[in-house]
Design an enzyme around this catalytic site. Structure first.
Site, short mmCIF file in Angstrom:
data_model
loop_
_atom_site.label_atom_id
_atom_site.label_comp_id
_atom_site.label_asym_id
_atom_site.label_seq_id
_atom_site.Cartn_x
_atom_site.Cartn_y
_atom_site.Cartn_z
N HIS A 384 -12.67 -1.34 -4.35
CA HIS A 384 -13.23 -1.87 -3.10
C HIS A 384 -14.21 -3.01 -3.38
O HIS A 384 -14.08 -4.11 -2.82
CB HIS A 384 -13.93 -0.72 -2.36
CG HIS A 384 -14.56 -1.10 -1.06
ND1 HIS A 384 -13.99 -0.79 0.15
CD2 HIS A 384 -15.71 -1.75 -0.77
CE1 HIS A 384 -14.76 -1.24 1.13
NE2 HIS A 384 -15.81 -1.82 0.59
N GLU A 385 -15.19 -2.74 -4.25
CA GLU A 385 -16.22 -3.75 -4.49
C GLU A 385 -15.68 -4.96 -5.25
O GLU A 385 -16.14 -6.09 -5.03
CB GLU A 385 -17.39 -3.12 -5.25
CG GLU A 385 -18.10 -2.00 -4.50
CD GLU A 385 -18.61 -2.41 -3.12
OE1 GLU A 385 -18.83 -3.61 -2.88
OE2 GLU A 385 -18.79 -1.51 -2.28
N HIS A 388 -14.36 -7.32 -2.68
CA HIS A 388 -15.42 -8.18 -2.18
C HIS A 388 -15.72 -9.31 -3.16
O HIS A 388 -15.84 -10.49 -2.80
CB HIS A 388 -16.71 -7.37 -1.99
CG HIS A 388 -16.74 -6.50 -0.79
ND1 HIS A 388 -16.47 -6.94 0.48
CD2 HIS A 388 -17.04 -5.18 -0.66
CE1 HIS A 388 -16.59 -5.96 1.34
NE2 HIS A 388 -16.93 -4.87 0.67
N HIS A 391 -12.99 -11.93 -3.52
CA HIS A 391 -12.98 -12.72 -2.29
C HIS A 391 -14.07 -13.79 -2.37
O HIS A 391 -13.83 -14.98 -2.09
CB HIS A 391 -13.19 -11.80 -1.08
CG HIS A 391 -12.97 -12.46 0.24
ND1 HIS A 391 -13.14 -11.79 1.44
CD2 HIS A 391 -12.61 -13.72 0.59
CE1 HIS A 391 -12.88 -12.60 2.44
NE2 HIS A 391 -12.56 -13.79 1.94
#
Length: 592
Positions: A384-385, A388, A391
């Site tokens: 998940h991180e 981020h 991105h």
């Protein structure tokens, strides 16, 4: 689980992020801080004299200063987040906050003066310029920009506006003390933010209940202080939205990124229509756990027995790397760099900020903070991180500073695409039926936690803001009453709503970042659609273009270009159909 929480110095450097990639030393930070204080004075030469010919020169200078300020602020607060009890970095963080106030004060004249220029001439000048989208967006929000003196006052108010969040952060991360609980073997172990969910995932129901009671008792002891702090935060939101002539705080916080308020309300309405599926899942959980009464502390433990999955950090990195291969070689190379070149602060230490997050600034690689604890949840958090972080990496590398940061509306999309791809990968390589059912259960839990629970949070935020806007005082008791009512609505009749859950709102840091959490739910539903396009419809190229787009267009438009229209209910309904399918598999399979 019984190990004493280590100090930061006790954790090997290999598991620390490379903070020196921002500033080699604190002295170097201080030098740039002093230099920037002087450089801000250069904005005085534009104040009161902006013309069509000088406006873009002024904006370019502002962006240079802002980029330097970002770097100072990020460093100070990453350092503080390593150990929030460290007084030196508390001081650096305060200095960075003060410099933000100075920057905002020195630049507050810009937008009012731009809006005073001839609009037709301004648009003509901007037609083929870097700042074209910026100017168009500024003109869209023209009625909410105040006069230069008023904007200067609001800039100075900023330092006061962050006090509620800072106070809660200190209470939550530095001052909150939890009593120790006995682990599965009976050994007394400290309860921390990082260990709380791991304890709730335990198959030992006594441990789950003890951890639940100990955790929420600590918040109850601070109930009046937290309620007052939260009330001040809500009042701040309402004050700022009113000053800027918005109809309400929801409009104010969504309008900044051109998100219609109907998107927020459609989410709540659509999920409310599908709550029978959530209630069905709660009944299944009660049945599979074989308990007479299902309690809130029973929500995190796996309902599939004999499938304890422990994943060390190296294995988690390998699984995430393999799962994200459908995103292509270029993405994979960036991921490998991030996993090995000091982007990540891996383990929990005493005083470290709770939770996981990705952060950073243009001109440097992103940073990721974890509290890794060898669980499947920690592996998904890593995926998940890093979503981020990559991105941000793509956006910073592709876009000029002006458009380099993506908006909060799309902030959770890339992270959740990674989670969805990881889940699909694990299901494809897992042959053991019990472990596969464990993964299906974990996927259902992602839906529960990311779609249903975050939508409940979003509805809570909306209700309490509306209460303040209507003049209703917020006390600990009224906040608990509202929150308990939502738990009844979302979880249904087959669970015991333990008294402590009514003050769960008191421990949620995101509530101090208004109207943020709904994007976890919208991001998740968008990510389900995008991940299917990547895996089955050659959607990888469009998705990577989305990652590179930053804020160069409105978020709604960027998602449409990637293949998802969040102005409709379709992505949410599609996600609910996926949830229904997984739920049916869990109900029918005898291994569940």
């Amino acid at each position: 689980m019984s190990d004493k929480l280590k100090t930061r110095a006790e954790i090997p450097e290999i598991f620390h992020w490379h903070i020196h990639d921002l500033f080699a030393t604190d002295d170097e930070w201080q030098q740039q801080f002093d230099d920037l204080k002087e450089e801000l004075k250069a904005m005085d030469s534009f104040n009161g004299s902006l013309t069509i010919d000088t406006v873009f020169v002024c904006l370019a200078k502002r962006d240079v200063l802002a980029q330097k300020l970002d770097k100072l602020y990020v460093y100070a607060n990453l350092r503080l987040n390593e150990d929030q009890t460290n007084p030196f970095y508390q001081g650096l963080s305060d200095k960075a906050e003060s410099l933000i106030v100075s920057y905002q004060s020195q630049t507050s004249f810009i937008e009012p003066e731009i809006l005073a220029l001839d609009e037709q001439a301004l648009c003509a000048k901007a037609s083929d310029h870097l700042y074209k989208h910026y100017i168009e967006d500024l003109l869209r929000s023209k009625k909410h920009i105040l006069s230069a003196p008023e904007e200067n006052i609001l800039a100075k108010v900023y330092e006061l506006s962050v006090i509620p969040e800072n106070v809660f952060s200190m209470m939550n991360n530095a001052d909150m003390e939890f009593r120790s609980v006995a682990d599965e073997s009976g050994a007394l172990t400290p309860l921390t933010h990082g260990k709380f969910i791991a304890m709730l995932e335990s198959t030992d129901r006594r441990l789950r209940k003890d951890a639940f009671d100990a955790y929420y008792d600590a918040y109850f002891k601070q109930k009046n202080a937290i309620a007052a702090t939260f009330n001040a935060s809500i009042k701040k939101d309402v004050f700022l939205s009113g000053v800027r002539r918005y109809d309400n705080s929801l409009e104010a916080y969504l309008c900044g990124h051109n998100i219609p308020t109907t998107v927020y309300k459609n989410l709540i309405q659509t999920i409310s229509e599908y709550l029978p599926l959530m209630h069905q899942y709660i009944r299944l959980r009660k049945q599979k756990l074989g308990v007479e009464s299902l309690h809130m502390y029973d929500l995190y433990t796996p309902i599939v027995s004999d499938a304890n999955i422990f994943i060390n950090y190296d294995d988690a990195k390998a699984s995430v790397t393999e799962a994200l291969k459908p995103l292509g070689d270029a993405y994979g190379q960036i991921l490998t760099e991030g996993l090995s070149a000091g982007w990540i602060d891996v383990y929990e230490n005493k005083g470290k900020r709770s939770g996981a997050y990705a952060w950073g600034c243009h001109g440097c690689h992103p940073y990721v903070s974890l509290n890794y604890n060898d669980t499947i949840n920690s592996m998904f958090t890593l995926a998940h991180e890093m979503g981020h972080a990559i991105h941000s990496h793509y956006s910073w590398a592709t876009q000029p500073y002006t458009y380099s940061n993506y908006t909060i509306f799309v902030a959770e999309v890339a992270s959740t695409v990674n989670e969805a791809l990881l889940m699909q990968h694990l299901l494809s390589v897992t042959e053991d039926k019990t472990q596969k059912q464990y993964l299906y259960n974990y996927w259902l839990e992602q839906f529960r936690g990311t779609v249903f629970r975050q939508t409940m949070f979003a509805e809570f935020e909306l209700l309490v803001h509306e209460m303040v806007e209507a003049g209703t005082p917020l006390t600990f008791d009224t906040l608990c009453e509202v929150y308990n009512g939502l738990n009844v609505k979302y979880y249904g009749p087959d669970i015991v709503l333990d008294t402590q859950i009514s003050w769960e709102w008191a421990r949620i840091p995101h509530f101090y970042n208004p109207y943020y959490v709904y994007q976890y739910a919208t991001g998740y539903t968008a990510a389900i659609a995008l991940s299917e396009n990547i895996l089955h419809n050659n959607g990888g190229a469009a998705y990577l273009q989305f990652l590179k787009s930053g804020s160069s267009d409105y978020s709604i438009n960027l998602l449409k270009q990637a293949g998802v229209d969040m102005t409709t209910q379709e992505p949410i309904k599609h996600a609910m159909s996926v949830f229904k399918t997984i739920l049916k598999q869990m109900e029918c399979d005898p291994h569940a």
